[in-house]
Design an enzyme around this catalytic site. Structure first.
Site, mmCIF file in Angstrom:
data_model
loop_
_atom_site.group_PDB
_atom_site.id
_atom_site.type_symbol
_atom_site.label_atom_id
_atom_site.label_comp_id
_atom_site.label_asym_id
_atom_site.label_seq_id
_atom_site.Cartn_x
_atom_site.Cartn_y
_atom_site.Cartn_z
ATOM 1 N N TYR A 172 0.860 -1.190 0.000
ATOM 2 C CA TYR A 172 0.000 0.000 0.000
ATOM 3 C C TYR A 172 0.888 1.230 0.000
ATOM 4 C CZ TYR A 172 -3.632 -3.331 1.478
ATOM 5 O OH TYR A 172 -4.493 -4.405 1.576
ATOM 6 N N PHE A 207 -21.861 -0.625 -2.161
ATOM 7 C CA PHE A 207 -23.080 -0.684 -1.355
ATOM 8 C C PHE A 207 -23.267 0.563 -0.484
ATOM 9 C CE2 PHE A 207 -22.543 -5.220 -2.360
ATOM 10 C CZ PHE A 207 -23.784 -5.431 -2.947
ATOM 11 N N SER A 238 -13.208 -5.759 1.689
ATOM 12 C CA SER A 238 -14.197 -5.187 0.767
ATOM 13 C C SER A 238 -15.610 -5.678 1.074
ATOM 14 C CB SER A 238 -13.834 -5.502 -0.688
ATOM 15 O OG SER A 238 -12.624 -4.890 -1.047
#
Length: 345
Positions: A65, A216, A209
């Site tokens: 990351y 959503f 996720s």
């Protein structure tokens, strides 16, 4: 630290090796990478401190990351007594060099990656250390992670995106504490083989996720707000030819959420929480208000009929597009050669 979210966050046992974590974690990737430009460091440290004060202490990062910048951010956030309050998770195996991705699981790389993460995080031990993706060239039984446990550099071992057979082989060498996998209303194929295998072996399940990469939360509107740097722009489920059909799933979830008096993201997250006490979802966010909303999903109760109704919205055939543009390096493609093929140096 900022005021804690109002909902009490329970603790759960993750796996059977002794690790205890908050029932909901915090995915930190989007603070630094892949979901648009890096966010302001002071704001992200404030968010992390707020999460810990709220009882969300299971913090998830990875050396890829950034690369590396998210671990450095976490290291800064863990100063001044915060480290002792959290369960710190990071990962290795995805290397980025010369503009190309490479998956590595050879012993020398595993050790070097761990040492690098320890330095960037500013800690002497990582609570849970995942192999982020499986190196198909290296037998999963190679015992470097076991050595790192014995040396006190990591406490528990995890796998991410591993097949059921890979999980079994690794677990036979040293107990696997947790398997991280994508699990949400519209990513459910892990339920066939991987989830039962984890439960048979007493391995905790970490759902990344759980909100469908933000889908959503706002449905098709999400795509309109993404920057060109956001990796979701290139994911199959968010492409125009698939999005029209997939948006209908969100609309059904949204309508049910309205009936229950919660947000669609809370409803989708509550569905994951209802999968069992061995499951810990780790929704990511970069905003305190969204974090608070995610925590409040813990108070949303679903009946078996409501669970079934939700699942029918995103049943097989209803979701268009794969999770990734290329499904290589996911659990569907994670078999490794036998240990007998490995030449030890």
């Amino acid at each position: 630290m900022a005021a804690a979210a109002p909902v009490s966050v329970p603790r759960i046992k993750l796996g059977t090796q002794g690790l205890e974590v908050s029932a909901q974690g915090l995915g930190c990737m989007g603070m630094s990478a892949f979901y648009g430009p890096p966010k302001p460091e002071p704001d992200m440290i404030k968010l992390i401190h707020h999460a810990v004060a709220a009882g969300v202490t299971f913090l998830d990062t990875s050396d890829i990351y950034g690369p590396h910048t998210n671990e450095i951010l976490l290291g800064k956030a863990l100063q001044d007594g915060v480290r002792e309050k959290v369960e710190l998770v990071t990962k290795f195996s995805i290397a980025f060099a010369d503009g190309k991705w490479e998956i590595r699981g050879d012993p020398a790389y595993v050790r070097a990656a761990c040492e690098g993460s320890l330095k960037r995080l500013g800690v002497d031990c990582i609570d849970l250390y995942y192999q982020h993706r499986v190196d198909k060239r290296v037998p999963i039984e190679i015992g470097e992670l076991k050595k790192l446990v014995e040396e006190g550099k990591i406490k528990y071992i995890g796998l991410s995106e591993a097949s059921a057979s890979t999980i079994r082989r690794a677990h036979a060498i040293h107990p696997i504490t947790a398997v991280q996998l994508e699990w949400s209303l519209w990513s459910r194929d892990v339920e066939e083989d991987i989830i039962p295998t984890c439960r048979e072996l007493g391995i905790g399940i970490v759902a990344y996720s759980p909100l469908g990469r933000g889908f959503f939360s706002s449905g098709a509107e999400l795509v309109e707000s993404l920057s060109e740097q956001d990796s979701r722009k290139r994911m199959p489920r968010f492409q125009p030819e698939n999005l029209v059909k997939n948006a209908q799933i969100f609309e059904r979830v949204n309508a049910m959420a309205a009936r229950k008096g919660c947000t669609p993201s809370q409803l989708a997250l509550a569905w994951v929480h209802h999968q069992g006490s061995d499951v810990c979802p780790i929704p990511g966010t970069t905003k305190i208000e969204n974090f608070n909303q995610n925590v409040e999903a813990l108070s949303v109760k679903l009946t078996p009929d409501e669970m079934a109704e939700l699942e029918s919205y995103a049943a097989a055939g209803e979701v268009l597009g794969d999770r990734y543009a290329q499904m290589a390096n996911t659990w569907k493609d994670s078999e490794t050669p036998p240990l007998s093929s490995w030449k030890f140096e």
